[in-house]
Design a protein around this motif. Structure first.
Motif, PDB file in Angstrom:
ATOM      1  N   ASP A 183       0.847  -1.181   0.000  1.00 54.73           N
ATOM      2  CA  ASP A 183       0.000   0.000   0.000  1.00 54.73           C
ATOM      3  C   ASP A 183       0.889   1.239   0.000  1.00 54.73           C
ATOM      4  O   ASP A 183       1.556   1.533   0.993  1.00 54.73           O
ATOM      5  CB  ASP A 183      -0.907   0.003   1.235  1.00 54.73           C
ATOM      6  CG  ASP A 183      -1.866   1.190   1.246  1.00 54.73           C
ATOM      7  OD1 ASP A 183      -2.057   1.810   0.189  1.00 54.73           O
ATOM      8  OD2 ASP A 183      -2.419   1.482   2.323  1.00 54.73           O
ATOM      9  N   HIS A 184       0.912   1.966  -1.127  1.00 56.98           N
ATOM     10  CA  HIS A 184       1.683   3.199  -1.260  1.00 56.98           C
ATOM     11  C   HIS A 184       3.108   3.019  -0.725  1.00 56.98           C
ATOM     12  O   HIS A 184       3.558   3.766   0.146  1.00 56.98           O
ATOM     13  CB  HIS A 184       0.982   4.355  -0.544  1.00 56.98           C
ATOM     14  CG  HIS A 184      -0.313   4.731  -1.189  1.00 56.98           C
ATOM     15  ND1 HIS A 184      -1.492   4.098  -0.884  1.00 56.98           N
ATOM     16  CD2 HIS A 184      -0.604   5.669  -2.118  1.00 56.98           C
ATOM     17  CE1 HIS A 184      -2.477   4.621  -1.600  1.00 56.98           C
ATOM     18  NE2 HIS A 184      -1.959   5.577  -2.368  1.00 56.98           N
ATOM     19  N   ALA A 185       3.786   2.017  -1.269  1.00 54.52           N
ATOM     20  CA  ALA A 185       5.119   1.666  -0.783  1.00 54.52           C
ATOM     21  C   ALA A 185       6.157   1.793  -1.884  1.00 54.52           C
ATOM     22  O   ALA A 185       5.861   1.629  -3.070  1.00 54.52           O
ATOM     23  CB  ALA A 185       5.117   0.236  -0.232  1.00 54.52           C
ATOM     24  N   VAL A 186       7.374   2.075  -1.486  1.00 53.49           N
ATOM     25  CA  VAL A 186       8.548   2.000  -2.349  1.00 53.49           C
ATOM     26  C   VAL A 186       9.578   1.150  -1.617  1.00 53.49           C
ATOM     27  O   VAL A 186       9.866   1.388  -0.440  1.00 53.49           O
ATOM     28  CB  VAL A 186       9.138   3.384  -2.658  1.00 53.49           C
ATOM     29  CG1 VAL A 186      10.466   3.260  -3.402  1.00 53.49           C
ATOM     30  CG2 VAL A 186       8.163   4.215  -3.485  1.00 53.49           C
TER      31      VAL A 186
ATOM     32  N   GLY B 291       1.137  -3.689   3.454  1.00 51.67           N
ATOM     33  CA  GLY B 291       1.331  -2.248   3.498  1.00 51.67           C
ATOM     34  C   GLY B 291       2.742  -1.905   3.093  1.00 51.67           C
ATOM     35  O   GLY B 291       3.145  -2.102   1.951  1.00 51.67           O
ATOM     36  N   GLN B 292       3.530  -1.392   4.051  1.00 55.35           N
ATOM     37  CA  GLN B 292       4.960  -1.173   3.809  1.00 55.35           C
ATOM     38  C   GLN B 292       5.825  -2.149   4.614  1.00 55.35           C
ATOM     39  O   GLN B 292       7.046  -2.027   4.637  1.00 55.35           O
ATOM     40  CB  GLN B 292       5.345   0.266   4.188  1.00 55.35           C
ATOM     41  CG  GLN B 292       4.670   1.343   3.371  1.00 55.35           C
ATOM     42  CD  GLN B 292       3.408   1.853   4.056  1.00 55.35           C
ATOM     43  OE1 GLN B 292       3.369   2.001   5.275  1.00 55.35           O
ATOM     44  NE2 GLN B 292       2.369   2.124   3.273  1.00 55.35           N
ATOM     45  N   LYS B 293       5.189  -3.125   5.260  1.00 48.26           N
ATOM     46  CA  LYS B 293       5.911  -4.089   6.091  1.00 48.26           C
ATOM     47  C   LYS B 293       6.237  -5.347   5.292  1.00 48.26           C
ATOM     48  O   LYS B 293       5.470  -5.771   4.430  1.00 48.26           O
ATOM     49  CB  LYS B 293       5.085  -4.454   7.328  1.00 48.26           C
ATOM     50  CG  LYS B 293       4.840  -3.296   8.285  1.00 48.26           C
ATOM     51  CD  LYS B 293       4.018  -3.759   9.478  1.00 48.26           C
ATOM     52  CE  LYS B 293       3.762  -2.615  10.449  1.00 48.26           C
ATOM     53  NZ  LYS B 293       2.942  -3.044  11.614  1.00 48.26           N
ATOM     54  N   LEU B 294       7.386  -5.954   5.621  1.00 47.69           N
ATOM     55  CA  LEU B 294       7.811  -7.204   5.004  1.00 47.69           C
ATOM     56  C   LEU B 294       7.845  -8.293   6.064  1.00 47.69           C
ATOM     57  O   LEU B 294       8.437  -8.122   7.134  1.00 47.69           O
ATOM     58  CB  LEU B 294       9.194  -7.048   4.368  1.00 47.69           C
ATOM     59  CG  LEU B 294       9.328  -5.959   3.299  1.00 47.69           C
ATOM     60  CD1 LEU B 294      10.749  -5.950   2.736  1.00 47.69           C
ATOM     61  CD2 LEU B 294       8.314  -6.160   2.176  1.00 47.69           C
ATOM     62  N   THR B 295       7.202  -9.428   5.758  1.00 45.68           N
ATOM     63  CA  THR B 295       7.130 -10.534   6.702  1.00 45.68           C
ATOM     64  C   THR B 295       7.382 -11.849   5.974  1.00 45.68           C
ATOM     65  O   THR B 295       7.548 -11.891   4.756  1.00 45.68           O
ATOM     66  CB  THR B 295       5.744 -10.599   7.373  1.00 45.68           C
ATOM     67  OG1 THR B 295       4.739 -10.838   6.366  1.00 45.68           O
ATOM     68  CG2 THR B 295       5.417  -9.284   8.094  1.00 45.68           C
ATOM     69  N   ARG B 296       7.418 -12.936   6.730  1.00 47.60           N
ATOM     70  CA  ARG B 296       7.497 -14.309   6.192  1.00 47.60           C
ATOM     71  C   ARG B 296       8.633 -14.468   5.188  1.00 47.60           C
ATOM     72  O   ARG B 296       8.452 -14.932   4.072  1.00 47.60           O
ATOM     73  CB  ARG B 296       6.154 -14.706   5.567  1.00 47.60           C
ATOM     74  CG  ARG B 296       5.014 -14.756   6.563  1.00 47.60           C
ATOM     75  CD  ARG B 296       3.677 -15.028   5.914  1.00 47.60           C
ATOM     76  NE  ARG B 296       3.645 -16.309   5.250  1.00 47.60           N
ATOM     77  CZ  ARG B 296       2.547 -16.825   4.681  1.00 47.60           C
ATOM     78  NH1 ARG B 296       1.407 -16.136   4.721  1.00 47.60           N
ATOM     79  NH2 ARG B 296       2.587 -17.992   4.096  1.00 47.60           N
ATOM     80  N   ARG B 297       9.831 -14.103   5.619  1.00 49.08           N
ATOM     81  CA  ARG B 297      10.996 -14.204   4.737  1.00 49.08           C
ATOM     82  C   ARG B 297      11.306 -15.657   4.392  1.00 49.08           C
ATOM     83  O   ARG B 297      11.274 -16.531   5.246  1.00 49.08           O
ATOM     84  CB  ARG B 297      12.220 -13.572   5.413  1.00 49.08           C
ATOM     85  CG  ARG B 297      13.442 -13.503   4.501  1.00 49.08           C
ATOM     86  CD  ARG B 297      14.639 -12.922   5.231  1.00 49.08           C
ATOM     87  NE  ARG B 297      15.250 -13.910   6.124  1.00 49.08           N
ATOM     88  CZ  ARG B 297      16.306 -13.657   6.889  1.00 49.08           C
ATOM     89  NH1 ARG B 297      16.836 -12.443   6.900  1.00 49.08           N
ATOM     90  NH2 ARG B 297      16.812 -14.598   7.671  1.00 49.08           N
TER      91      ARG B 297
END
Length: 305
Positions: free
Chosen positions: A53-56, A134-140
């Motif tokens: 969501d609205h991420a770079v 969103g702008q979070k990164l999980t489950r690598r």
């Protein structure tokens, strides 16, 4: 017959040289890549979460530990830091690369269908996937790339292909699943090159990309001035050998497609060894170049409305 023997094929590839300019994004001098969501090799992967969501996202490509830098994109386009995430692998630096350490396009890809962010770890021979929320990164998840110096990723439907630039060069296929990337059996294809494990930037392949209909994979090979096209079978696996096409200009680098399905190609300059040497990055005054000084690529992801 030579690995790079030209062969006629009903598959027509139309090349239009777009010059050496490459789209830049953010202050990292990075390239924007958003994967298309088609349906080759079976149904498209289903979204695992809400997605971006609205991420770079910018790949740091640090040699001692690759990271993804996340930013929130405001309505006016301004960016604010939203986190930093280790990929679990190392960045890479091609020999004599004057600006872009990976000398490629598509090293960081966001797939809108599955909500996955995919990043190469060139120095480790691995690929990392993250679930984006969103702008979070999980489950690598970290998987082997199937070759040396992975430098480019292409996604279409539930298929992902990684281009390995080192050694003979290769493509390795993966399925996009609810758990991340799963290697696709019998989907490894050599590019028949003759590079070191860490390749010279001017002789490494530049990019892998799906055609818009997902029926073929195209690879730019700078050292042979060709575009190699692997037809994709119904099971998602490439043909055993590619159709080799002469590039419309020297040193083919980046490719994309217009709305009519025609291929557009950006090319680099043809340079000799002395010119390449003179263009090399010089360390800052007072010390050597630091790891991560030249970031990798970036993706603009998720403008939910």
């Amino acid at each position: 017959m030579s690995r790079h023997t030209r062969r006629k094929s009903p598959l027509q590839v139309r090349l239009f040289t777009a010059g050496a300019g490459i789209v830049a994004a953010a202050a990292a001098v990075a390239t924007v890549t958003v994967a298309s969501a088609g349906e080759p090799g079976g149904r498209a992967a289903q979204p695992l979460k809400a997605g971006a969501d609205h991420a770079v996202f910018v790949q740091g490509n640090e040699l001692d530990g690759n990271t993804i830098h996340a930013f929130k994109r405001g309505k006016d386009g301004t960016l604010s830091a939203a986190g930093r995430y280790a990929t679990g692998g190392k960045g890479g630096d091609q020999i004599d690369a004057p600006t872009d350490s990976l000398a490629s396009q598509g090293s960081l890809v966001y797939d809108d269908t599955s909500g996955l962010l995919l990043a190469v770890n060139a120095g480790s021979g691995t690929v990392t996937s993250f679930q984006v929320d969103g702008q979070k990164l999980t489950r690598r998840q970290v998987v082997d790339s199937g070759g040396d110096f992975p430098a480019s990723i292409a996604v279409h439907g539930n298929l992902a292909y990684v281009m390995n630039a080192g050694g003979a060069g290769s493509l390795q296929g993966f399925r996009i699943t609810a758990k991340g990337l799963k290697p696709l059996r019998d989907a490894h294809r050599s590019l028949g090159l003759d590079n070191d494990k860490v390749p010279l930037f001017s002789s490494s392949p530049g990019q892998v990309a799906f055609t818009p209909d997902g029926r073929a994979l195209a690879v730019t090979t700078k050292s042979t001035n060709t575009i190699e096209v692997f037809p994709i079978r119904r099971d998602g696996r490439p043909a055993p050998r590619p159709v080799v096409n002469d590039s419309a200009g020297g040193v083919p680098f980046a490719i994309t497609f217009d709305k009519g399905g025609r291929m557009l190609g950006g090319r680099g300059r043809e340079v000799d060894g002395q010119h390449v040497q003179s263009a090399r990055r010089r360390p800052p005054q007072g010390g050597p170049a630091t790891a991560g000084q030249r970031p990798g690529h970036a993706v603009l992801a998720g403008a939910r409305r």
